[in-house]
Design a protein around this motif. Structure first.
Motif, PDB file in Angstrom:
ATOM      1  N   TYR A   3       0.830  -1.202   0.000  1.00 46.26           N
ATOM      2  CA  TYR A   3       0.000   0.000   0.000  1.00 46.26           C
ATOM      3  C   TYR A   3       0.868   1.258   0.000  1.00 46.26           C
ATOM      4  CZ  TYR A   3      -3.686   3.271   1.407  1.00 46.26           C
ATOM      5  OH  TYR A   3      -4.561   4.316   1.457  1.00 46.26           O
ATOM      6  N   ILE A   7       0.937   4.244  -2.890  1.00 47.40           N
ATOM      7  CA  ILE A   7       0.693   5.662  -2.629  1.00 47.40           C
ATOM      8  C   ILE A   7       1.888   6.502  -3.085  1.00 47.40           C
ATOM      9  CG2 ILE A   7       0.279   7.384  -0.833  1.00 47.40           C
ATOM     10  CD1 ILE A   7      -2.083   5.543  -1.453  1.00 47.40           C
ATOM     11  N   SER A   8       3.082   6.037  -2.775  1.00 50.87           N
ATOM     12  CA  SER A   8       4.288   6.781  -3.146  1.00 50.87           C
ATOM     13  C   SER A   8       4.427   6.884  -4.661  1.00 50.87           C
ATOM     14  CB  SER A   8       5.518   6.095  -2.540  1.00 50.87           C
ATOM     15  OG  SER A   8       6.701   6.762  -2.895  1.00 50.87           O
ATOM     16  N   LYS A  10       2.045   6.626  -6.905  1.00 47.43           N
ATOM     17  CA  LYS A  10       0.984   7.498  -7.415  1.00 47.43           C
ATOM     18  C   LYS A  10       1.407   8.969  -7.328  1.00 47.43           C
ATOM     19  CE  LYS A  10      -3.320   7.319  -6.406  1.00 47.43           C
ATOM     20  NZ  LYS A  10      -4.538   7.274  -5.578  1.00 47.43           N
ATOM     21  N   GLN A  11       1.997   9.336  -6.198  1.00 47.31           N
ATOM     22  CA  GLN A  11       2.415  10.730  -6.019  1.00 47.31           C
ATOM     23  C   GLN A  11       3.574  11.105  -6.945  1.00 47.31           C
ATOM     24  OE1 GLN A  11       2.893  11.911  -1.894  1.00 47.31           O
ATOM     25  NE2 GLN A  11       1.233  10.582  -1.243  1.00 47.31           N
ATOM     26  N   GLU A  14       1.609  11.583 -10.511  1.00 47.93           N
ATOM     27  CA  GLU A  14       0.584  12.626 -10.659  1.00 47.93           C
ATOM     28  C   GLU A  14       1.114  13.912 -11.289  1.00 47.93           C
ATOM     29  OE1 GLU A  14      -0.951  12.660  -6.725  1.00 47.93           O
ATOM     30  OE2 GLU A  14      -2.441  11.099  -7.133  1.00 47.93           O
ATOM     31  N   CYS A  39      -4.560   3.334  -8.941  1.00 45.53           N
ATOM     32  CA  CYS A  39      -5.804   3.782  -8.299  1.00 45.53           C
ATOM     33  C   CYS A  39      -6.651   2.587  -7.890  1.00 45.53           C
ATOM     34  CB  CYS A  39      -6.588   4.686  -9.249  1.00 45.53           C
ATOM     35  SG  CYS A  39      -5.820   6.296  -9.516  1.00 45.53           S
ATOM     36  N   THR A  42      -5.066   0.984  -4.788  1.00 46.16           N
ATOM     37  CA  THR A  42      -5.370   1.772  -3.592  1.00 46.16           C
ATOM     38  C   THR A  42      -6.760   1.454  -3.075  1.00 46.16           C
ATOM     39  OG1 THR A  42      -3.975   3.571  -4.411  1.00 46.16           O
ATOM     40  CG2 THR A  42      -5.508   4.104  -2.648  1.00 46.16           C
ATOM     41  N   SER A  43      -7.717   1.421  -3.997  1.00 48.43           N
ATOM     42  CA  SER A  43      -9.101   1.126  -3.614  1.00 48.43           C
ATOM     43  C   SER A  43      -9.226  -0.274  -3.041  1.00 48.43           C
ATOM     44  CB  SER A  43     -10.006   1.285  -4.834  1.00 48.43           C
ATOM     45  OG  SER A  43     -11.318   0.854  -4.553  1.00 48.43           O
ATOM     46  N   ASP A  46      -7.718  -0.507   0.463  1.00 50.37           N
ATOM     47  CA  ASP A  46      -8.576   0.184   1.422  1.00 50.37           C
ATOM     48  C   ASP A  46      -9.748  -0.694   1.843  1.00 50.37           C
ATOM     49  OD1 ASP A  46      -7.138   2.497   1.664  1.00 50.37           O
ATOM     50  OD2 ASP A  46      -8.187   3.542   0.056  1.00 50.37           O
ATOM     51  N   HIS A 390      -3.098   1.989   5.586  1.00 54.67           N
ATOM     52  CA  HIS A 390      -2.557   3.347   5.462  1.00 54.67           C
ATOM     53  C   HIS A 390      -1.648   3.724   6.631  1.00 54.67           C
ATOM     54  CE1 HIS A 390      -6.178   4.091   7.945  1.00 54.67           C
ATOM     55  NE2 HIS A 390      -5.498   5.113   8.431  1.00 54.67           N
ATOM     56  N   GLU A 423      -1.812   9.513   1.894  1.00 52.05           N
ATOM     57  CA  GLU A 423      -2.741   9.602   0.781  1.00 52.05           C
ATOM     58  C   GLU A 423      -3.445  10.954   0.819  1.00 52.05           C
ATOM     59  OE1 GLU A 423      -5.372   8.042  -2.400  1.00 52.05           O
ATOM     60  OE2 GLU A 423      -3.285   7.961  -1.784  1.00 52.05           O
TER      61      GLU A 423
END
Length: 875
Positions: A3, A7-8, A10-11, A14, A39, A42-43, A46, A390, A423
């Motif tokens: 996870y 997130i890392s 994705k950032q 972006e 994405c 991530t979903s 979660d 998270h 996130e």
């Protein structure tokens, strides 16, 4: 830990997908499919915690993480090459990069498809209709270990006394402590005791845990008092049935493992207070409880004798007297002592030792590698299962820190943000989300708060137990999150390094984070050379003779904290990814210099702390639109419209020198005209013999104000402060105001919650409760001449704490009188804390020491350095 990687990454992607935000242009058609997969991941992660039977996902998660780490290396490698090759027409590697991106997408595809199929299957199974049957919850019974309970002899009577108190009102009693400390065991012992059986007509024991669905929780509670429970009933119907059942007699309800007070807030209306001495007992890890202290029982750790006793009962369970052979006793006690008094750890390690032969060689080998054996127990799994996805990266990252030391939240939050653990959310800053994560870890009993700010925010913290720190380190190493480097070690292919002694890295180490926690390192430049993809360099403890040019090649750097002599080079602009810049130059503190004008090109900068430097006026139309905090600068930075180019600034800390900046400067003209989101201002003056700046013109949004060595007069300026409509925190430090008397007449600080008076020469303070209608905490420190606290301050209904540190006897006695008067009228909320180092001649020593501190402030009044376990905090 996949996870955190998702997130890392994705950032990282972006800004590349937004051509307006990226200096390096990529084809969106190449990156967007990968971003879409991220994405989805991530979903899925979660939702995974809410799906049942997801153990089969764990192996896939490891494989996904390895693929994503490879993808991160690929993208960052290409970015680095693109930056270093800027302007080089021969660099044409885009075709190869596109091909590699395609391979990355191809590797991810089968896992994405499997996860989607798994999600559909689990969701479908959980939606299948079930029969309407009672939901049984077993009432706790004595476990097979109850006859081996250790260390509860003094705690059982204490908890029984709280429960059996004569107060007829319904009482809430909290048993508080970290996980594995024995809260449930203690409560279970009391619950099953004969005296409790006789006292209460109804007894219920319900485990709450992470279950927050009110309907299910009510069903589980009702199943213990009624034989038939209908699932189709509403929350209100279930709650009313529970209330009716509990109203029939005296009741004791144990709510075990409460994680969130909001759960109890929803349940509270259904627990009636019949005036019959009924009780609710909670076991919880939460340490931030806001309730009367006499109803809290703090579960303690075992001492060395009790630890040894429990260890022996586990290891030698088959022996009637649990006797340890004499030749094993010394090494056995060492093993037990290293468990830090935590019962769960003693039981788990004891089980492993019980399987060994009773031979000195076997036990010695076990003790030598005790840290690795901890990883084989149930403790890492318990901790891992406790945390949502998270939080896992943030929690394991705490293992980087020195154990047994406070660590400033100020730095921790920024590190979490730049590491990509947070996130984003539309309505909150990354820092706000990170603070919520930290509070969540505190509420789970994994992080301990050492100090909170006056506004209640965590100021310093640490891991709650050495054993948990060891688990963090071991788990992080296994997950390849970070690696601790000790004396003489060499390491390769580690993504994050906590460098705690001298170290040499191998070529192309690939390290993304370098946190130097020791000044002993003799090879920091070599470390930088072999870590060209680094995102984080925290090296405040290493003093460089000049700014190291090697750092300028770390084009992916997001966080830089460094100490050096001399000036900052103009080429700092090459580090265009910087979000946090903390620079300390001892040479510049004596003769402040301007930062290079190229600093304005760092458009991603969010936090700038630059002791001894000032921001220059940019030569072009540049703005630092993302900068939130700025500290360490002098008043020169606040002139010539510089701050107007930082429109979203929230916190500002400055130094004011009347000899340089003129005899008087109005804040309204010099500072705040364009700062509409401004919240916090700190200022200290270097020369109190001259008139300081005016306090007029502070923006209406200001909530926190700290002043030092300003030399203002009480009558002339305090009225201005009282007119600030949103001021909540006011700290008047060393000689910020001078004069013998502070008399409040028409001044009303309507929203002030925290007031600090420190190192002032005030003798008389005249005030009434109406002047501070919202005050919660009053702190008075080293005000040696002040004779008393206005007695009317005790009448402030919101006041919770009066704290007096190192003041004269008369002031201390006035604080005690206020406490006694409030206790006489039944005020049990107000706490008066008095600390004093003075006895005999010590008072005079303190006075002279205070004068010495004034000299230090004259050198660096705008900056305070406090070391926490190898870290430096900037205030």
């Amino acid at each position: 830990m996949a996870y955190a990687v998702v997130i890392s990454l994705k950032q990282t992607l972006e800004p590349l997908l937004d051509s307006a935000r990226s200096r390096i242009q990529f084809s969106g058609s190449e990156l967007h499919p990968i971003y879409k997969d991220l994405c989805y991941l991530t979903s899925f992660f979660d939702k995974m915690t809410s799906l049942e039977d997801c153990n089969s996902v764990e192996e896939m998660e490891k494989d996904i993480k390895e693929i994503l780490l490879g993808g991160q290396d690929l993208i960052e490698h290409h970015l680095s090459d693109a930056v270093h090759s800027a302007g080089d027409a021969s660099w044409t590697n885009s075709a190869g990069f596109s091909r590699e991106l395609g391979e990355l997408k191809h590797k991810l595809a089968p896992f994405i498809n499997l996860l989607k199929a798994k999600e559909n299957e689990l969701t479908r199974n959980q939606q299948l209709p079930t029969a309407d049957v009672p939901v049984p919850v077993p009432v706790p019974v004595p476990s097979k270990m109850d006859h081996e309970i250790v260390g509860l002899e003094d705690e059982i009577p204490m908890l029984q006394e709280l429960i059996l108190g004569v107060d007829p009102k319904l009482q809430e009693i909290y048993v508080v402590g970290m996980f594995g400390i024995g809260k449930t065991t203690l409560t279970n012992q009391v619950y099953n005791s004969h005296i409790i059986h006789e006292r209460f007509d109804i007894r219920l024991f319900v485990t709450v845990g992470v279950e927050n669905k009110l309907e299910e929780l009510l069903l589980r509670i009702l199943s213990q008092v009624q034989t038939e429970v209908k699932k189709e009933e509403t929350v209100l119907e279930l709650g009313n049935r529970l209330r009716a059942s509990l109203s029939r007699g005296t009741y004791l309800v144990i709510l075990d493992d409460l994680r969130d007070m909001r759960v109890w807030d929803h349940l509270r209306p259904y627990f009636p207070d019949e005036g019959n001495s009924s009780r609710i007992v909670f076991t919880t890890r939460m340490t931030n409880l806001d309730c009367v202290r006499k109803y809290i029982h703090q579960k303690r750790l075992l001492d060395s004798k009790e630890s040894w006793e429990l260890f022996c009962k586990i290891v030698f369970a088959d022996m009637e007297m649990y006797n340890c052979p004499s030749e094993l006793e010394e090494i056995g006690k060492t093993i037990a002592r290293n468990m830090g008094g935590l019962p769960l750890a003693l039981v788990e390690i004891g089980k492993l030792v019980s399987k060994l032969q009773t031979m000195m060689e076997r036990w010695a080998a076990f003790a030598q590698y005790l840290k690795s054996h901890i990883q084989k127990t149930a403790i890492p799994k318990v901790m891992n299962d406790e945390l949502p996805n998270h939080l896992k990266g943030c929690f394991l990252h705490l293992g980087l820190l020195h154990p047994n030391n406070d660590f400033p939240t100020y730095e921790l939050i920024k590190l979490w943000v730049v590491e990509g653990f947070i996130e984003p959310a539309a309505d909150q800053s990354l820092e706000q989300i990170a603070e919520e994560y930290l509070e969540d870890l505190v509420s789970r009993g994994l992080v301990i708060v050492h100090e909170r700010s006056y506004t209640g925010r965590i100021k310093t913290c640490g891991i709650i137990h050495n054993l948990i720190q060891e688990v963090c380190v071991g788990e992080a190493r296994q997950q390849k999150l970070f690696h601790i480097v000790n004396k003489g070690a060499t390491t390769k292919n580690q993504r994050r390094l906590s460098i705690q002694s001298d170290v040499v890295l191998g070529e192309d180490s690939g390290a993304r984070s370098l946190v130097f926690l020791s000044p002993e390192n003799q090879h920091p430049l070599a470390v930088f050379k072999f870590s060209r993809w680094a995102r984080v360099v925290h090296a405040l403890h290493i003093r460089f003779s000049k700014f190291p040019d090697e750092v300028l090649k770390l084009v992916r750097l997001r966080y830089l904290a460094i100490t050096f002599d001399g000036e900052l080079p103009s080429s700092i602009s090459t580090l265009w990814n910087l979000q946090v810049l903390i620079i300390f130059s001892l040479q510049a503190t004596y003769s402040p210099v301007f930062l290079p004008v190229e600093i304005w090109e760092l458009q991603k900068l969010r936090h700038l702390h630059c002791l001894g430097f000032d921001l220059p006026v940019p030569s072009t139309d540049l703005y630092l639109r993302n900068l939130l905090t700025l500290s360490g600068v002098s008043f020169r930075t606040c002139c010539d419209g510089v701050l107007a180019r930082i429109p979203h600034l929230i916190k500002l800390g400055v130094r004011f020198d009347p000899g340089v900046h003129g005899p008087e400067i109005s804040c309204s003209d010099a500072l705040f005209n364009d700062l509409h989101q401004f919240e916090s201002f700190k200022c200290a003056v270097t020369n109190t013999s001259k008139v300081a700046f005016s306090l007029e013109g502070f923006p209406s949004g200001l909530t926190k104000l700290t002043l030092g060595i300003c030399g203002f007069k009480w009558d002339d300026h305090t009225t201005i402060l009282s007119e600030l409509p949103n001021l909540q925190v006011l700290k008047l430090r060393r000689n910020s105001f001078s004069g013998p008397k502070w008399e409040l007449r028409d001044d009303v600080y309507r929203f002030l919650k925290f007031l600090v008076l420190e190192d002032l020469d005030i003798k008389e303070w005249i005030a009434e409760s109406e002047h501070f209608p919202a005050l919660q905490q009053l702190l008075i420190r080293r005000c040696y001449y002040l004779q008393e606290i206005p007695v009317d301050m005790g009448e402030i209904t919101t006041l919770k704490v009066i704290e007096v540190d190192d003041c004269n006897k008369s002031l201390r006695e006035s604080a005690r009188r206020i406490q006694e008067e409030q206790e006489d009228i039944g005020n049990v909320v107000l706490q008066v804390r008095i600390r004093s180092s003075s006895n005999g001649n010590t008072f005079n020593d303190l006075f002279y020491f205070s004068n010495y501190i004034f000299l230090i402030d004259a050198l660096m009044p705008w900056f305070l350095l406090i070391t926490y376990g190898g870290s430096i905090v900037v205030f």
